[in-house]
Write a protein that holds these residues in place. Sequence first.
Motif, mmCIF file in Angstrom:
data_model
loop_
_atom_site.group_PDB
_atom_site.id
_atom_site.type_symbol
_atom_site.label_atom_id
_atom_site.label_comp_id
_atom_site.label_asym_id
_atom_site.label_seq_id
_atom_site.Cartn_x
_atom_site.Cartn_y
_atom_site.Cartn_z
ATOM 1 N N ALA A 79 0.850 -1.189 0.000
ATOM 2 C CA ALA A 79 0.000 0.000 0.000
ATOM 3 C C ALA A 79 0.882 1.234 0.000
ATOM 4 O O ALA A 79 1.852 1.308 0.740
ATOM 5 C CB ALA A 79 -0.885 -0.004 1.234
ATOM 6 N N SER A 80 0.567 2.183 -0.846
ATOM 7 C CA SER A 80 1.411 3.373 -0.893
ATOM 8 C C SER A 80 0.640 4.640 -0.576
ATOM 9 O O SER A 80 1.200 5.715 -0.552
ATOM 10 C CB SER A 80 2.098 3.479 -2.248
ATOM 11 O OG SER A 80 1.153 3.692 -3.259
ATOM 12 N N ASP A 81 -0.653 4.546 -0.393
ATOM 13 C CA ASP A 81 -1.345 5.759 0.065
ATOM 14 C C ASP A 81 -2.654 5.444 0.781
ATOM 15 O O ASP A 81 -2.858 4.338 1.208
ATOM 16 C CB ASP A 81 -1.630 6.732 -1.067
ATOM 17 C CG ASP A 81 -2.086 6.075 -2.339
ATOM 18 O OD1 ASP A 81 -1.745 6.550 -3.416
ATOM 19 O OD2 ASP A 81 -2.767 5.039 -2.252
ATOM 20 N N HIS A 132 -3.194 1.088 8.630
ATOM 21 C CA HIS A 132 -2.413 1.625 7.515
ATOM 22 C C HIS A 132 -2.356 3.159 7.615
ATOM 23 O O HIS A 132 -3.332 3.794 8.021
ATOM 24 C CB HIS A 132 -3.046 1.271 6.167
ATOM 25 C CG HIS A 132 -2.938 -0.184 5.822
ATOM 26 N ND1 HIS A 132 -3.668 -1.153 6.482
ATOM 27 C CD2 HIS A 132 -2.194 -0.833 4.892
ATOM 28 C CE1 HIS A 132 -3.359 -2.343 5.972
ATOM 29 N NE2 HIS A 132 -2.474 -2.174 5.004
ATOM 30 N N MET A 184 -0.316 6.846 5.663
ATOM 31 C CA MET A 184 0.669 7.463 4.783
ATOM 32 C C MET A 184 1.103 8.767 5.433
ATOM 33 O O MET A 184 0.267 9.525 5.901
ATOM 34 C CB MET A 184 0.037 7.723 3.417
ATOM 35 C CG MET A 184 1.011 8.131 2.335
ATOM 36 S SD MET A 184 1.236 9.914 2.259
ATOM 37 C CE MET A 184 2.708 10.000 1.249
ATOM 38 N N SER A 200 3.304 3.961 4.825
ATOM 39 C CA SER A 200 4.038 4.384 3.645
ATOM 40 C C SER A 200 4.395 5.851 3.814
ATOM 41 O O SER A 200 3.734 6.589 4.535
ATOM 42 C CB SER A 200 3.217 4.163 2.379
ATOM 43 O OG SER A 200 2.106 5.022 2.373
ATOM 44 N N ALA A 234 7.155 5.586 -1.133
ATOM 45 C CA ALA A 234 6.486 5.800 -2.412
ATOM 46 C C ALA A 234 6.942 7.122 -3.019
ATOM 47 O O ALA A 234 6.905 8.156 -2.360
ATOM 48 C CB ALA A 234 4.980 5.819 -2.214
#
Lengths: 102, 501
Positions: free
Chosen positions: A100-102, B238, B240, B267, B293
Amino acid sequence: MELKPGSRWKSAVCDTEVVVVRPPKAEASLECGGYPVIAHAEARPEGKAIAEGFTDGSQAGKRYADEETGMEVLCTKTGQGTLTIGGRPIGAKEAKKLPASD
Amino acid sequence: MGIAKLHTALLLDMAADAAPDRLALGPRAAGLSYRETRRRAHHGAAFLEQMGGANVAFVGLNGPTLPVAIFAAGMLAKPFAPLNYRLPDADLNKLLARTAPSVAIVDDDMVPRLAAAEAVKVVSRSAFEAACNIHGDCEAEFLDADHDIAVLLFTSGTTGEPKAAILRHANLTSYVISTVEFQGAEGDEAALVSVPPYHIAGISAVLTGIYGGRRIVHLEAFTPEAWVAAAAAEDITHAMVVPTMLGRILDVLAARGETLPSMRAISYGGGRMPLPVIERALDMLPHVDFANAYGLTETSSTISILGPDDHRMALYSDDEAVKKRLGSVGKPLPTLELEIRGAHGEVLGPNQSGEIYVRGEQVSGEYTSKKVIGADGWFATNDGGYLDEEGYLFVEGRLDDVIVRGGENMSPGEIEDVLREHPAIDDVAVLGLPDNEWGEKVAAVIVAKDAKPSVDELKAFAKARLRSSKTPEVWEFRDALPYNDTGKLLRRQLKAEMAKG
């Protein structure tokens, strides 16, 4: 042995080194080359060799996952011994989906 | 509602059909399901349609209203333009005027900041929310308009007037569908979104979260304390973050002795990650998968990722090339092409520095003022970098920031990384200043931790690790470096101040 995420281990009988990514759901024993792994900081015992039948080897950069215990380790140094849990070989995981990047 | 092409609202439609009762937005206790999110977006679209205008502007904090507004605009085929509310009033009003003719959804407490602008209708956030929340299903039918532009994002404009980047529905949906498994998230997954609505990562987080089935929890505005509290309260799995956020989060965790037990993946992107920060993160949070990323607004977010195992390998390997990859952005997405090109457009081989070019459906490379993508689809990122033998991408920073000293190109980031390892240095910026002999000379601006190190000591430290031509000749100490609100160093502002002397 307490297989905590981030803990580092090495084979007692070959060059294999691993780091725990997912801990086992219950108490488990991780072996390599037929012998329990030892803490990364420990010195390898002398005079021991890989046990017969445990010579499939490990490969740096691959993840090894065990469905039964949920444990996953990342191999950080290639070696000649087979990674096992309680004597049962654990296989290298297939290519995974993108993180997952965002 | 007819659907001609893939567009952002279709992503919500698919999710709401597949898992209507799954929680999509907000806290577990009072969140919105996919069905409810779609219902509200549909009412919102009907409301916005009555207000007229060609674009939908958004001036406000993060929250469930942001996705509702994004999808409402998508249903109407109107470009969605989130604006940076942190700008001074005059600059914010200038941007707002550029969205005309438009309707602007504005946080109630921000409405007084806006001056009247021609052909811009201002609607308070509370009025928009009330319109979305009418009882029953919305009966309105929207024309099968040709969807094209999904989002207009004003670049941070660290120099000059901000440019409005165009992201088409095709760019964004292609990015989402090629990088995320549809409804692939496990039932308990929740993402904490703390990047602001006017940042590309804030937009892509909404789209990938909805499509992937991962509940989105928005942090209204980032503080490390609020982030840590929300992560615990909502069992966030999760997140970012931008590099500056991560360092501050780790400080809070260390002070409290906490370790984010529910977190599975973090991330980061949006700027260069200092090595000491990511090494500390890996050490403090060994159960978390870290991903770096790299992407640009003009590429619909991520184009290259350094994955969790690459992070761990870099930390534990004996191989220097593998260790070095912690400073890379990993490998380009398989759905993209990426090349490094030299000054004359020639494609360069491994370990040769040049400009990063990228091609793929997610790449827009377009502004309202001009198209900067080639006829062949290749987009020049204006970032310098190189690929190693195994295809790992190293980003060296904006080409405009590269220092050219006596014909030698130097990346400020490389020099900064070295200086950051010095125990007395808290933060550092490296830049080029005009020099009569060499064209440019290397200057370092240092923020010291406690005791100020001597210049001689720093020089010796740098010289031992860098070529002498890369060792800074000018040293300045400051209390802090200038950053914009998403953590980007304002290097050119610093350069202008230094050049003035």
